[in-house]
Design a protein around this motif. Structure first.
Motif, PDB file in Angstrom:
ATOM      1  N   LEU A 125      35.765 -55.702  64.799  1.00  0.00           N
ATOM      2  CA  LEU A 125      36.207 -54.742  66.088  1.00  0.00           C
ATOM      3  C   LEU A 125      36.567 -53.363  65.670  1.00  0.00           C
ATOM      4  O   LEU A 125      36.161 -52.443  66.197  1.00  0.00           O
ATOM      5  CB  LEU A 125      37.351 -55.419  66.789  1.00  0.00           C
ATOM      6  CG  LEU A 125      37.864 -54.689  68.068  1.00  0.00           C
ATOM      7  CD1 LEU A 125      36.878 -54.560  69.304  1.00  0.00           C
ATOM      8  CD2 LEU A 125      39.031 -55.241  68.562  1.00  0.00           C
ATOM      9  N   GLY A 126      37.492 -53.275  64.822  1.00  0.00           N
ATOM     10  CA  GLY A 126      37.867 -52.009  64.141  1.00  0.00           C
ATOM     11  C   GLY A 126      36.870 -51.115  63.566  1.00  0.00           C
ATOM     12  O   GLY A 126      36.621 -50.005  63.899  1.00  0.00           O
ATOM     13  N   SER A 127      36.059 -51.758  62.668  1.00  0.00           N
ATOM     14  CA  SER A 127      34.921 -51.161  62.236  1.00  0.00           C
ATOM     15  C   SER A 127      34.124 -50.598  63.402  1.00  0.00           C
ATOM     16  O   SER A 127      33.489 -49.316  63.521  1.00  0.00           O
ATOM     17  CB  SER A 127      34.191 -52.002  61.364  1.00  0.00           C
ATOM     18  OG  SER A 127      32.910 -51.348  60.803  1.00  0.00           O
ATOM     19  N   GLU A 128      33.590 -51.391  64.462  1.00  0.00           N
ATOM     20  CA  GLU A 128      32.755 -50.832  65.508  1.00  0.00           C
ATOM     21  C   GLU A 128      33.483 -49.916  66.254  1.00  0.00           C
ATOM     22  O   GLU A 128      32.791 -48.904  66.857  1.00  0.00           O
ATOM     23  CB  GLU A 128      32.475 -52.112  66.225  1.00  0.00           C
ATOM     24  CG  GLU A 128      31.705 -53.282  65.733  1.00  0.00           C
ATOM     25  CD  GLU A 128      31.502 -54.710  66.473  1.00  0.00           C
ATOM     26  OE1 GLU A 128      32.307 -54.667  67.389  1.00  0.00           O
ATOM     27  OE2 GLU A 128      30.807 -55.539  66.024  1.00  0.00           O
ATOM     28  N   MET A 129      34.689 -49.945  66.493  1.00  0.00           N
ATOM     29  CA  MET A 129      35.366 -49.111  67.518  1.00  0.00           C
ATOM     30  C   MET A 129      35.201 -47.663  66.673  1.00  0.00           C
ATOM     31  O   MET A 129      35.015 -46.638  67.291  1.00  0.00           O
ATOM     32  CB  MET A 129      36.733 -49.475  67.741  1.00  0.00           C
ATOM     33  CG  MET A 129      37.604 -48.643  68.492  1.00  0.00           C
ATOM     34  SD  MET A 129      39.519 -49.009  68.659  1.00  0.00           S
ATOM     35  CE  MET A 129      39.662 -48.512  67.063  1.00  0.00           C
ATOM     36  N   TRP A 130      35.847 -47.600  65.498  1.00  0.00           N
ATOM     37  CA  TRP A 130      35.776 -46.278  64.861  1.00  0.00           C
ATOM     38  C   TRP A 130      34.496 -45.723  64.503  1.00  0.00           C
ATOM     39  O   TRP A 130      34.318 -44.629  64.491  1.00  0.00           O
ATOM     40  CB  TRP A 130      36.540 -46.403  63.476  1.00  0.00           C
ATOM     41  CG  TRP A 130      37.958 -46.440  63.791  1.00  0.00           C
ATOM     42  CD1 TRP A 130      38.956 -47.450  63.510  1.00  0.00           C
ATOM     43  CD2 TRP A 130      38.921 -45.335  64.110  1.00  0.00           C
ATOM     44  NE1 TRP A 130      40.000 -47.339  63.764  1.00  0.00           N
ATOM     45  CE2 TRP A 130      40.240 -46.047  64.154  1.00  0.00           C
ATOM     46  CE3 TRP A 130      38.600 -44.078  64.519  1.00  0.00           C
ATOM     47  CZ2 TRP A 130      41.305 -45.078  64.591  1.00  0.00           C
ATOM     48  CZ3 TRP A 130      39.679 -43.227  65.082  1.00  0.00           C
ATOM     49  CH2 TRP A 130      40.851 -43.906  65.191  1.00  0.00           C
ATOM     50  N   ARG A 131      33.352 -46.618  64.477  1.00  0.00           N
ATOM     51  CA  ARG A 131      31.952 -46.159  64.535  1.00  0.00           C
ATOM     52  C   ARG A 131      31.723 -45.372  65.441  1.00  0.00           C
ATOM     53  O   ARG A 131      30.859 -44.213  65.639  1.00  0.00           O
ATOM     54  CB  ARG A 131      31.106 -47.255  64.087  1.00  0.00           C
ATOM     55  CG  ARG A 131      29.725 -46.766  63.672  1.00  0.00           C
ATOM     56  CD  ARG A 131      28.842 -47.848  62.991  1.00  0.00           C
ATOM     57  NE  ARG A 131      29.383 -48.993  62.845  1.00  0.00           N
ATOM     58  CZ  ARG A 131      28.827 -50.141  62.351  1.00  0.00           C
ATOM     59  NH1 ARG A 131      27.291 -50.113  62.708  1.00  0.00           N
ATOM     60  NH2 ARG A 131      29.258 -51.272  61.947  1.00  0.00           N
ATOM     61  N   ASP A 134      33.424 -42.061  66.014  1.00  0.00           N
ATOM     62  CA  ASP A 134      32.806 -41.156  65.113  1.00  0.00           C
ATOM     63  C   ASP A 134      31.550 -40.638  65.933  1.00  0.00           C
ATOM     64  O   ASP A 134      31.310 -39.322  65.764  1.00  0.00           O
ATOM     65  CB  ASP A 134      32.512 -41.619  63.800  1.00  0.00           C
ATOM     66  CG  ASP A 134      33.570 -41.749  62.791  1.00  0.00           C
ATOM     67  OD1 ASP A 134      34.691 -41.119  63.140  1.00  0.00           O
ATOM     68  OD2 ASP A 134      33.561 -42.488  61.945  1.00  0.00           O
ATOM     69  N   ASP A 135      30.834 -41.366  66.218  1.00  0.00           N
ATOM     70  CA  ASP A 135      29.636 -41.117  67.093  1.00  0.00           C
ATOM     71  C   ASP A 135      29.816 -40.199  68.180  1.00  0.00           C
ATOM     72  O   ASP A 135      29.119 -39.040  68.599  1.00  0.00           O
ATOM     73  CB  ASP A 135      28.778 -42.166  67.415  1.00  0.00           C
ATOM     74  CG  ASP A 135      28.153 -43.116  66.344  1.00  0.00           C
ATOM     75  OD1 ASP A 135      28.037 -42.550  65.381  1.00  0.00           O
ATOM     76  OD2 ASP A 135      27.657 -44.242  66.753  1.00  0.00           O
ATOM     77  N   TYR A 136      30.896 -40.403  68.875  1.00  0.00           N
ATOM     78  CA  TYR A 136      31.267 -39.611  70.257  1.00  0.00           C
ATOM     79  C   TYR A 136      31.757 -38.330  69.714  1.00  0.00           C
ATOM     80  O   TYR A 136      31.524 -37.279  70.338  1.00  0.00           O
ATOM     81  CB  TYR A 136      32.332 -40.557  70.896  1.00  0.00           C
ATOM     82  CG  TYR A 136      31.754 -41.432  71.933  1.00  0.00           C
ATOM     83  CD1 TYR A 136      30.679 -42.264  71.722  1.00  0.00           C
ATOM     84  CD2 TYR A 136      31.822 -41.351  73.367  1.00  0.00           C
ATOM     85  CE1 TYR A 136      30.173 -43.136  72.694  1.00  0.00           C
ATOM     86  CE2 TYR A 136      31.545 -42.214  74.474  1.00  0.00           C
ATOM     87  CZ  TYR A 136      30.475 -43.206  73.979  1.00  0.00           C
ATOM     88  OH  TYR A 136      30.058 -43.909  74.880  1.00  0.00           O
ATOM     89  N   SER A 137      32.664 -38.216  68.605  1.00  0.00           N
ATOM     90  CA  SER A 137      33.104 -37.121  68.386  1.00  0.00           C
ATOM     91  C   SER A 137      31.794 -36.251  67.801  1.00  0.00           C
ATOM     92  O   SER A 137      31.894 -34.994  67.980  1.00  0.00           O
ATOM     93  CB  SER A 137      33.851 -37.226  66.845  1.00  0.00           C
ATOM     94  OG  SER A 137      35.109 -37.965  67.340  1.00  0.00           O
ATOM     95  N   GLY A 138      31.142 -36.563  66.948  1.00  0.00           N
ATOM     96  CA  GLY A 138      29.598 -36.159  66.606  1.00  0.00           C
ATOM     97  C   GLY A 138      29.111 -35.350  67.756  1.00  0.00           C
ATOM     98  O   GLY A 138      28.541 -34.321  67.836  1.00  0.00           O
TER      99      GLY A 138
END
Length: 397
Positions: A125-131, A134-138
């Protein structure tokens, strides 16, 4: 740009759905953290709490929707955020910080929602959430940059249009003051207009000169048109002019004319005419910088090209009608004779010929034109006619 996200497990999707049901509470919490955690937002009046809340909620719903297995609108909310914040002048660092705050909040709530369940889902869950964060930030950063690029292009286009109006206007027209104000030009200052002749088959002249001047704290606005690149320079003081001329000479690829300095931007149209004429005071194809008024005789000829053409033909016509090799030899010798102050000996030394050869060529010119070089009046006519030939590029083929 968007990373491929593995389908969430049932347990992690269940945690995301739990958080999605609490999205209003999450929104209020995140708005509070953004307001107190980042001074750029806390000090800004660009968005009210309600407006910021709508933006935050939209992004949270989208992120949690993806975590729960719903593809939804993907990065659209982040793209909207990036553009809106750029329009409002919110720093990009503050936008990206808000996404990091969102990630921390979601992770804290995910830990709480997972208590008593299978804690093995947390790493995925943490890996998916931070990914996703990151996509949204980019995506937000990319939209932010795209807006700034569009705005620079739009602002540049508007500035060029205003400059063209200033150059076309009448110095007595009161709207010229409004145009100058829109271009952020002072009501009184020290200004120059530069006219760089452009070759249709070569790159536009003085490309990048605005950035080079800016690095030396010299403000300038430029437009590129068919046949020329034109700039209006706002000098801090009249003494900066020498530095400007040095830079122009460094980058000259053709004829560049520079107006006299003037004190109000409304006189730019008159200065443009001066710069155009100054440029024509050099021979075609020459890589030179000429200031209006520094070359009196070429300037007079540039003011009246038709009369100059006629004068050259009247005085030097018989020479111009000779075969090309003989014609050019005589004209080049005459030009060097004037440059050497009328010294046959110096001309002979520079051309590595016997002095009698120079004497013969000058006598040949005198015979053809019926003008003696030793006669001041006749010599002046020969000089002016020769200058006209050089400047207006008479067809000598």
């Amino acid at each position: 740009m968007t990373a491929l996200i593995e389908p969430p497990t049932n347990d992690s999707a269940a945690v995301a759905r739990t958080l999605l049901a609490e999205v209003d509470d999450l929104t209020a919490e995140l708005v509070g953290r953004i307001r107190t955690g980042d001074h750029a937002y806390a000090e800004s009046t660009a968005l009210t709490d309600a407006e910021l809340g709508l933006v935050v909620r939209d992004n949270l719903v989208s992120v949690l929707g993806q975590l729960s297995g719903n593809s939804g609108r993907r990065l659209q909310p982040a793209t909207v955020v990036g553009r809106v914040k750029a329009e409002l002048g919110v720093p990009l660092a503050a936008v990206l910080h808000a996404y990091r705050l969102a990630g921390r909040l979601l992770w804290e709530r995910a830990l709480g929602a997972s208590t008593g369940t299978n804690l093995d889902v947390l790493p995925q869950l943490g890996s998916e959430m931070w990914r996703i964060i990151d996509d949204y930030s980019g995506a937000a950063a990319e939209a932010y940059g795209d807006y700034l690029t569009e705005r620079v292009r739009r602002d540049d286009s508007e500035r060029r249009a205003l400059l063209r109006r200033l150059l076309d206007g009448d110095a007595d027209d009161p709207t010229q003051r409004d145009i100058a104000r829109a271009l952020h030009l002072p009501p009184l200052g020290s200004f120059l207009v530069v006219h760089a002749e452009a070759d249709a088959e070569a790159p536009a002249p003085l490309l990048g000169i605005e950035d080079r001047f800016r690095a030396e704290f010299i403000e300038s606005i430029w437009i590129t048109e068919a046949g020329a690149r034109i700039g209006l320079l706002n000098l801090a003081t009249a003494r900066v002019q020498d530095r400007v001329l040095d830079r122009l000479r460094d980058h000259a690829t053709g004829r560049i004319g520079v107006s006299r300095t003037f004190t109000t931007a409304g006189h730019a149209s008159l200065a443009l005419r001066e710069a155009e004429l100054a440029g024509r005071c050099a021979p075609p194809g020459a890589a030179t910088v000429t200031v209006y008024g520094n070359t009196p005789i070429p300037l007079v000829l540039a003011h009246a090209p038709s009369a100059s053409h006629q004068l050259a033909d009247d005085v030097l016509g018989p020479v111009l009608e000779l075969p090309a090799e003989e014609r050019d030899t005589l004209l080049d010798t005459l030009a060097l004779w004037f440059e050497c102050g009328g010294s046959n000996t110096e001309v002979a030394q520079r051309l590595h010929y016997h002095r009698n050869t120079i004497h013969y060529r000058l006598r040949r010119i005198e015979t053809l034109t019926d003008r003696r070089c030793s006669d001041p009046k006749a010599s002046a006519e020969l000089y002016i006619a020769l200058t006209a030939v050089r400047l207006i590029g008479l067809d000598r083929s």
